[in-house]
Scaffold this motif. Structure first.
Motif, PDB file in Angstrom:
ATOM      1  N   VAL A  34       0.837  -1.204   0.000  1.00 13.63           N
ATOM      2  CA  VAL A  34       0.000   0.000   0.000  1.00 13.63           C
ATOM      3  C   VAL A  34       0.870   1.253   0.000  1.00 13.63           C
ATOM      4  O   VAL A  34       0.641   2.198  -0.762  1.00 13.63           O
ATOM      5  CB  VAL A  34      -0.952   0.002   1.210  1.00 13.63           C
ATOM      6  N   TYR A  35       1.896   1.241   0.844  1.00 14.30           N
ATOM      7  CA  TYR A  35       2.779   2.401   0.932  1.00 14.30           C
ATOM      8  C   TYR A  35       3.499   2.634  -0.396  1.00 14.30           C
ATOM      9  O   TYR A  35       3.686   3.788  -0.820  1.00 14.30           O
ATOM     10  CB  TYR A  35       3.778   2.201   2.071  1.00 14.30           C
ATOM     11  N   ALA A  36       3.901   1.569  -1.068  1.00 19.05           N
ATOM     12  CA  ALA A  36       4.567   1.703  -2.365  1.00 19.05           C
ATOM     13  C   ALA A  36       3.648   2.375  -3.376  1.00 19.05           C
ATOM     14  O   ALA A  36       4.079   3.230  -4.170  1.00 19.05           O
ATOM     15  CB  ALA A  36       5.011   0.336  -2.876  1.00 19.05           C
ATOM     16  N   THR A  94      11.211   3.487  -5.401  1.00 17.13           N
ATOM     17  CA  THR A  94       9.766   3.265  -5.379  1.00 17.13           C
ATOM     18  C   THR A  94       9.015   4.464  -5.949  1.00 17.13           C
ATOM     19  O   THR A  94       7.964   4.313  -6.576  1.00 17.13           O
ATOM     20  CB  THR A  94       9.292   2.984  -3.941  1.00 17.13           C
ATOM     21  N   MET A  95       9.544   5.651  -5.737  1.00 22.64           N
ATOM     22  CA  MET A  95       8.908   6.860  -6.263  1.00 22.64           C
ATOM     23  C   MET A  95       9.147   7.021  -7.770  1.00 22.64           C
ATOM     24  O   MET A  95       8.707   8.001  -8.361  1.00 22.64           O
ATOM     25  CB  MET A  95       9.428   8.084  -5.511  1.00 22.64           C
ATOM     26  N   GLY A  96       9.880   6.077  -8.356  1.00 20.64           N
ATOM     27  CA  GLY A  96      10.081   6.146  -9.790  1.00 20.64           C
ATOM     28  C   GLY A  96      11.319   6.889 -10.197  1.00 20.64           C
ATOM     29  O   GLY A  96      11.486   7.266 -11.355  1.00 20.64           O
ATOM     30  N   ILE A  97      12.238   7.083  -9.265  1.00 22.18           N
ATOM     31  CA  ILE A  97      13.488   7.780  -9.561  1.00 22.18           C
ATOM     32  C   ILE A  97      14.612   6.750  -9.539  1.00 22.18           C
ATOM     33  O   ILE A  97      14.844   6.082  -8.536  1.00 22.18           O
ATOM     34  CB  ILE A  97      13.788   8.883  -8.530  1.00 22.18           C
ATOM     35  N   GLN A  98      15.318   6.624 -10.602  1.00 25.85           N
ATOM     36  CA  GLN A  98      16.387   5.633 -10.718  1.00 25.85           C
ATOM     37  C   GLN A  98      17.575   6.031  -9.853  1.00 25.85           C
ATOM     38  O   GLN A  98      18.042   7.159  -9.908  1.00 25.85           O
ATOM     39  CB  GLN A  98      16.821   5.513 -12.178  1.00 25.85           C
ATOM     40  N   GLY A 105      12.662  10.651 -13.962  1.00 23.92           N
ATOM     41  CA  GLY A 105      11.771  11.795 -13.875  1.00 23.92           C
ATOM     42  C   GLY A 105      12.408  12.891 -13.061  1.00 23.92           C
ATOM     43  O   GLY A 105      13.591  12.865 -12.777  1.00 23.92           O
ATOM     44  N   ILE A 106      11.592  13.842 -12.667  1.00 18.23           N
ATOM     45  CA  ILE A 106      12.082  14.970 -11.880  1.00 18.23           C
ATOM     46  C   ILE A 106      12.369  14.504 -10.455  1.00 18.23           C
ATOM     47  O   ILE A 106      11.596  13.752  -9.867  1.00 18.23           O
ATOM     48  CB  ILE A 106      11.032  16.086 -11.855  1.00 18.23           C
ATOM     49  N   LYS A 107      13.468  14.953  -9.898  1.00 16.26           N
ATOM     50  CA  LYS A 107      13.749  14.638  -8.492  1.00 16.26           C
ATOM     51  C   LYS A 107      12.651  15.249  -7.613  1.00 16.26           C
ATOM     52  O   LYS A 107      12.288  16.411  -7.785  1.00 16.26           O
ATOM     53  CB  LYS A 107      15.099  15.230  -8.077  1.00 16.26           C
ATOM     54  N   PRO A 108      12.152  14.499  -6.661  1.00 20.01           N
ATOM     55  CA  PRO A 108      11.154  15.055  -5.741  1.00 20.01           C
ATOM     56  C   PRO A 108      11.759  16.213  -4.944  1.00 20.01           C
ATOM     57  O   PRO A 108      12.890  16.131  -4.470  1.00 20.01           O
ATOM     58  CB  PRO A 108      10.819  13.878  -4.824  1.00 20.01           C
ATOM     59  N   LYS A 109      10.988  17.277  -4.816  1.00 23.27           N
ATOM     60  CA  LYS A 109      11.460  18.447  -4.082  1.00 23.27           C
ATOM     61  C   LYS A 109      11.212  18.263  -2.581  1.00 23.27           C
ATOM     62  O   LYS A 109      10.198  17.697  -2.165  1.00 23.27           O
ATOM     63  CB  LYS A 109      10.746  19.703  -4.587  1.00 23.27           C
ATOM     64  N   VAL A 110      12.149  18.760  -1.786  1.00 22.26           N
ATOM     65  CA  VAL A 110      12.045  18.660  -0.324  1.00 22.26           C
ATOM     66  C   VAL A 110      12.140  20.057   0.285  1.00 22.26           C
ATOM     67  O   VAL A 110      13.081  20.801  -0.005  1.00 22.26           O
ATOM     68  CB  VAL A 110      13.156  17.760   0.251  1.00 22.26           C
TER      69      VAL A 110
END
Length: 459
Positions: A34-36, A94-98, A105-110
């Protein structure tokens, strides 16, 4: 009026409401799969926050209620850091970032990073820098992101302070608790004023100017005089924020608290008086009250957020963090997604085994329905602003105000006692009722009856 309110409400068991529903109501419905799915649906362009939990201390203080254990050697802490880096890579994948090479894709922003524990600064320099490097590799940490850490003043040296600065730490929170030697001996946390002052000097010398202090009331042997002196000494070190927490004595849950002499603990009336004394002393020294238990300098971002109605509340308490997603890393850490909450395995061994197997270590959580989200918004508004327009909040969730009728009905006692006012579906906590805001928030908690005994007293 105040005395009668204290008699009626101060000892009621209610949650701290750093989340809703609260952690006792998490279940096994939320696991790794679920978390994935939740992680995979996040929009990388929308900033998230990150919480890293390090469950180790050199020794366990008698009063401690945190999820931590003693580590006399560095070996388990080093191993933990290595697994933490693996978890960062797993979450990123898991977020789709290699991981490594070209991103899918785009790096998730923090926008916000927070280290808690335990004592996260126990990570040796090399490992601490390696974890922060892994974070920056996996995520796009925004230039104005707050990067905060909780510290034991006894561990802070000039070398550590420079390491924290190099890692990008912008704010440090020091666990002071109390400066009185008798109180410190009784709670197993001996740290003379000079030691804390040296820690402050080291951090500021490294360029970390934003400092928070944690103080506590309700500790053994505290008196009005000692707690006023603690506030005076804390004020002299000029932290920009001070949190004032009530000690929760739960020796049946935290066995090391049995080392505290219960006969030396203040009774309910004395405990309330200690909180009021500390609050008044902080106000006299120019700190503005922020929510239930935080205080800030007038120009601190938290004081400004409170004045602007932008204050938020999460698992770390009151915050200026506005991100709706919190990614939890480390054993026992809790994350918050748009769909609900997810908590990692609390045991380090199980947490590590899951990660080594390439599986997210989430073992429990809570899927939120519309009613949960609605009530969470109401409770957060009450906790942060002492006021909530029920009709306006309900409309935001596409619900009629009647969806909250049960909460309005449960407020009846508090209205009669002057804790809150209720007019045209607008709930306002009165000045006299502010110490009992958690009781007002509990009126909208549909889960409370099932776990009331698990929570701390209101004041």
């Amino acid at each position: 009026m105040t005395t009668s309110l204290e008699a009626r409400y101060a000892t009621r068991n209610v949650p701290r409401y750093t989340s809703y529903p609260t952690a006792p109501h998490f279940d096994g419905e939320v696991g790794a799969e679920v978390y994935a799915q939740w992680l995979g649906r996040l929009d990388p362009a929308v900033p998230v926050s990150i919480y890293l939990h390090v469950p180790y201390c050199r020794a366990i203080c008698h009063y401690c209620g945190c999820h931590t254990k003693a580590a006399l050697r560095d070996d388990p802490v080093v191993d933990y850091a290595e697994t933490l880096i693996e978890e960062i890579a797993l979450v990123r994948h898991t977020m789709g970032i290699q991981t490594g090479g070209e991103a899918d894709g785009i790096k998730p922003k923090v926008a916000h990073i927070h280290w808690g524990g335990g004592t996260p600064s126990l990570l040796p320099r090399q490992q601490f820098l390696a974890v922060t490097a892994a974070l920056k590799s996996a995520f796009d940490v925004l230039p104005d992101a707050e990067h905060a850490i909780e510290l034991d003043p006894r561990t802070v040296t000039p070398v550590l302070a420079m390491t924290l600065k190099q890692a990008g730490i912008t704010r440090a929170s020091l666990g002071v608790q109390d400066f009185d030697p008798t109180v410190q001996a009784a709670i197993g946390r001996v740290q003379p004023y000079e030691r804390v002052a040296d820690a402050v000097a080291a951090l500021r010398g490294a360029g970390i100017e934003a400092l928070n202090f944690d103080l506590m009331y309700g500790l053994p042997h505290q008196t009005a005089e000692t707690i006023r002196h603690t506030v005076e000494l804390a004020h002299g070190l000029e932290p920009s924020r001070i949190a004032l927490f009530g000690y929760a004595h739960v020796p049946w849950f935290k066995k090391h608290q049995r080392l505290i002499d219960e006969a030396a603990l203040p009774g309910a009336t004395a405990r309330i008086a200690l909180e009021r004394t500390a609050r008044e002393a902080l106000a006299q020294r120019g700190y503005l009250p922020v929510g239930l238990d935080h205080f800030a300098r007038p120009h601190d971002p938290m004081a400004i957020a409170a004045a602007d109605g932008a204050l938020r509340r999460n698992f770390q308490g009151y915050t200026t963090d506005t991100a709706d997603t919190l990614i939890g890393l480390g054993a026992s850490s809790i994350g918050r997604m748009p769909e609900g909450f997810a908590q990692n395995a609390p045991d380090v061994g199980h947490w590590r085994k899951a990660i080594e197997a390439g599986r997210l270590p989430v073992v429990r959580g809570k899927v939120l329905d519309r009613d949960d989200r609605l009530r969470a918004a109401v409770i957060e508004k009450l906790m942060c602003d002492y006021r909530v327009d029920l009709a306006a909040v309900a409309a935001q969730f596409g619900e009629p105000v009647e969806a909250l009728a049960d909460g309005e009905e449960r407020l009846g006692e508090l209205v009669r006692d002057g804790v809150v006012t209720l007019r045209d579906h607008v709930v306002t906590v009165t000045e006299a009722g502010r110490p009992f805001v958690r009781v007002a928030a509990a009126a909208f908690d549909t889960y409370l009856a099932a776990a009331a005994a698990r929570h701390s007293v209101a004041v």
